[in-house]
Scaffold this motif. Structure first.
Motif, mmCIF file in Angstrom:
data_model
loop_
_atom_site.group_PDB
_atom_site.id
_atom_site.type_symbol
_atom_site.label_atom_id
_atom_site.label_comp_id
_atom_site.label_asym_id
_atom_site.label_seq_id
_atom_site.Cartn_x
_atom_site.Cartn_y
_atom_site.Cartn_z
ATOM 1 N N LEU A 111 -3.999 -2.128 -9.524
ATOM 2 C CA LEU A 111 -4.820 -3.645 -9.464
ATOM 3 C C LEU A 111 -4.256 -3.483 -8.339
ATOM 4 C CD1 LEU A 111 -5.644 -6.156 -10.582
ATOM 5 C CD2 LEU A 111 -3.102 -6.509 -11.021
ATOM 6 N N GLU A 112 -3.395 -3.108 -7.286
ATOM 7 C CA GLU A 112 -2.991 -3.649 -6.231
ATOM 8 C C GLU A 112 -3.730 -2.553 -5.047
ATOM 9 O OE1 GLU A 112 1.329 -1.901 -4.737
ATOM 10 O OE2 GLU A 112 1.863 -2.561 -6.507
ATOM 11 N N GLN A 113 -4.349 -1.709 -5.032
ATOM 12 C CA GLN A 113 -5.492 -0.645 -4.796
ATOM 13 C C GLN A 113 -6.111 -1.833 -4.557
ATOM 14 O OE1 GLN A 113 -6.372 1.136 -1.840
ATOM 15 N NE2 GLN A 113 -4.867 2.309 -3.207
ATOM 16 N N ARG A 114 -6.767 -3.101 -6.056
ATOM 17 C CA ARG A 114 -7.776 -3.629 -5.583
ATOM 18 C C ARG A 114 -7.221 -4.723 -4.726
ATOM 19 N NH1 ARG A 114 -10.206 -4.663 -11.849
ATOM 20 N NH2 ARG A 114 -11.315 -2.702 -11.820
ATOM 21 N N GLU A 115 -6.464 -5.344 -4.524
ATOM 22 C CA GLU A 115 -6.103 -6.528 -3.971
ATOM 23 C C GLU A 115 -5.917 -5.938 -2.569
ATOM 24 O OE1 GLU A 115 -3.946 -9.199 -6.417
ATOM 25 O OE2 GLU A 115 -5.478 -9.495 -7.683
ATOM 26 N N GLY A 116 -5.587 -5.086 -2.383
ATOM 27 C CA GLY A 116 -4.848 -4.484 -0.994
ATOM 28 C C GLY A 116 -6.481 -4.092 0.211
ATOM 29 N N ARG A 117 -7.425 -3.984 -1.055
ATOM 30 C CA ARG A 117 -8.807 -3.960 -0.186
ATOM 31 C C ARG A 117 -8.961 -5.384 0.959
ATOM 32 N NH1 ARG A 117 -8.324 -0.561 1.527
ATOM 33 N NH2 ARG A 117 -6.545 -0.298 -0.679
ATOM 34 N N ILE A 118 -8.471 -6.567 0.583
ATOM 35 C CA ILE A 118 -8.798 -8.172 0.830
ATOM 36 C C ILE A 118 -7.224 -8.579 2.108
ATOM 37 C CG2 ILE A 118 -7.870 -9.306 -1.225
ATOM 38 C CD1 ILE A 118 -10.928 -11.192 -0.069
ATOM 39 N N ALA A 119 -6.418 -8.403 0.889
ATOM 40 C CA ALA A 119 -5.460 -9.193 1.323
ATOM 41 C C ALA A 119 -4.662 -8.205 2.238
ATOM 42 C CB ALA A 119 -3.781 -9.646 0.641
ATOM 43 N N ARG A 120 -4.720 -7.852 3.345
ATOM 44 C CA ARG A 120 -4.363 -6.837 4.962
ATOM 45 C C ARG A 120 -4.632 -7.212 6.047
ATOM 46 N NH1 ARG A 120 -8.178 -1.257 3.483
ATOM 47 N NH2 ARG A 120 -6.890 -0.587 5.440
ATOM 48 N N GLN A 121 -4.182 -6.849 6.477
ATOM 49 C CA GLN A 121 -3.927 -7.156 8.599
ATOM 50 C C GLN A 121 -5.327 -6.659 8.626
ATOM 51 O OE1 GLN A 121 -1.369 -4.707 10.481
ATOM 52 N NE2 GLN A 121 -1.500 -6.108 12.441
ATOM 53 N N GLY A 122 -6.227 -8.033 9.170
ATOM 54 C CA GLY A 122 -7.306 -7.484 10.203
ATOM 55 C C GLY A 122 -8.412 -8.094 9.582
ATOM 56 N N ASN A 123 -8.100 -9.001 8.676
ATOM 57 C CA ASN A 123 -9.375 -10.528 7.931
ATOM 58 C C ASN A 123 -8.735 -11.539 8.402
ATOM 59 O OD1 ASN A 123 -10.034 -11.424 5.988
ATOM 60 N ND2 ASN A 123 -9.401 -10.718 4.717
ATOM 61 N N THR A 124 -10.393 -11.718 8.879
ATOM 62 C CA THR A 124 -10.481 -12.783 9.691
ATOM 63 C C THR A 124 -10.005 -13.666 8.890
ATOM 64 O OG1 THR A 124 -12.679 -12.432 9.743
ATOM 65 C CG2 THR A 124 -11.755 -11.518 11.056
ATOM 66 N N TYR A 125 -10.413 -14.275 7.379
ATOM 67 C CA TYR A 125 -9.820 -15.618 6.786
ATOM 68 C C TYR A 125 -7.701 -15.293 6.603
ATOM 69 C CZ TYR A 125 -15.111 -15.107 6.071
ATOM 70 O OH TYR A 125 -16.517 -15.423 6.437
ATOM 71 N N PRO A 126 -7.614 -16.794 7.077
ATOM 72 C CA PRO A 126 -6.448 -16.608 6.974
ATOM 73 C C PRO A 126 -6.149 -17.403 5.432
ATOM 74 C CG PRO A 126 -6.679 -18.829 7.872
ATOM 75 C CD PRO A 126 -8.479 -17.495 7.291
ATOM 76 N N GLU A 127 -7.489 -17.391 5.049
ATOM 77 C CA GLU A 127 -6.728 -17.684 3.021
ATOM 78 C C GLU A 127 -7.881 -17.209 2.110
ATOM 79 O OE1 GLU A 127 -6.207 -21.679 2.313
ATOM 80 O OE2 GLU A 127 -4.167 -21.812 3.574
ATOM 81 N N VAL A 128 -7.546 -16.242 1.423
ATOM 82 C CA VAL A 128 -8.916 -15.677 0.599
ATOM 83 C C VAL A 128 -9.133 -15.998 -0.650
ATOM 84 C CG1 VAL A 128 -9.157 -14.079 2.224
ATOM 85 C CG2 VAL A 128 -7.718 -13.632 0.695
#
Length: 151
Positions: A111-128
């Protein structure tokens, strides 16, 4: 409905989405699989099929890199795959606006690995957005309770 809604709402910025599903895999034998079912429904709603990709169709590092570049460019806006295939080494966070858990993984680390795809540095969206789907009367709720206990 959520995948289509977000695809529409974030069309201008070409926001991408990742859909995780471990309990099914794409197959070409005419039998049911969640991947083809979801793609079919999304195409019927209006998402062009070339904007939907299954990681399972990209079986070399070079092909995966090309897919990941397409997601980062906004050419592919919905990527579906398993935790194993879309986990470590998947660098697509730049345009990810939403993550969908179609099923529960087996371990808290998954679950952590999955969510680590989006909640990480480099995402242009401040909220997901992170969506977890639980089917009434199924084993889903128990699996998520089990994950919580294991964690």
């Amino acid at each position: 409905d959520n995948v289509y809604r977000i695809w529409s709402e974030y069309a201008e910025s070409k926001g991408a989405q990742v859909v995780f599903c471990d309990l099914s895999t794409p197959r070409n034998d005419g039998g049911f699989n969640a991947y083809e079912e979801l793609r079919s429904k999304l195409v019927c709603m209006g998402i062009p099929s070339h904007e939907i990709a299954f990681i399972h169709d990209y079986d070399t590092d070079a092909l995966k890199d090309a897919l990941f570049r397409s997601v980062r460019r906004g050419a592919v806006r919905v990527v579906m795959g398993s935790t194993e295939k879309l986990g470590v080494g998947t660098n697509i966070q730049e345009r990810l606006i939403a993550l969908h858990h179609l099923d529960s993984p087996w371990r808290p680390s998954d679950l952590e690995q999955r969510e680590g795809r989006i909640a990480r540095q480099g995402n242009t969206y401040p909220e997901v957005f992170v969506f977890t789907y639980v089917t009434k009367g199924s084993f889903d709720a128990y699996m998520y309770q089990l994950l919580h206990s294991k964690a």
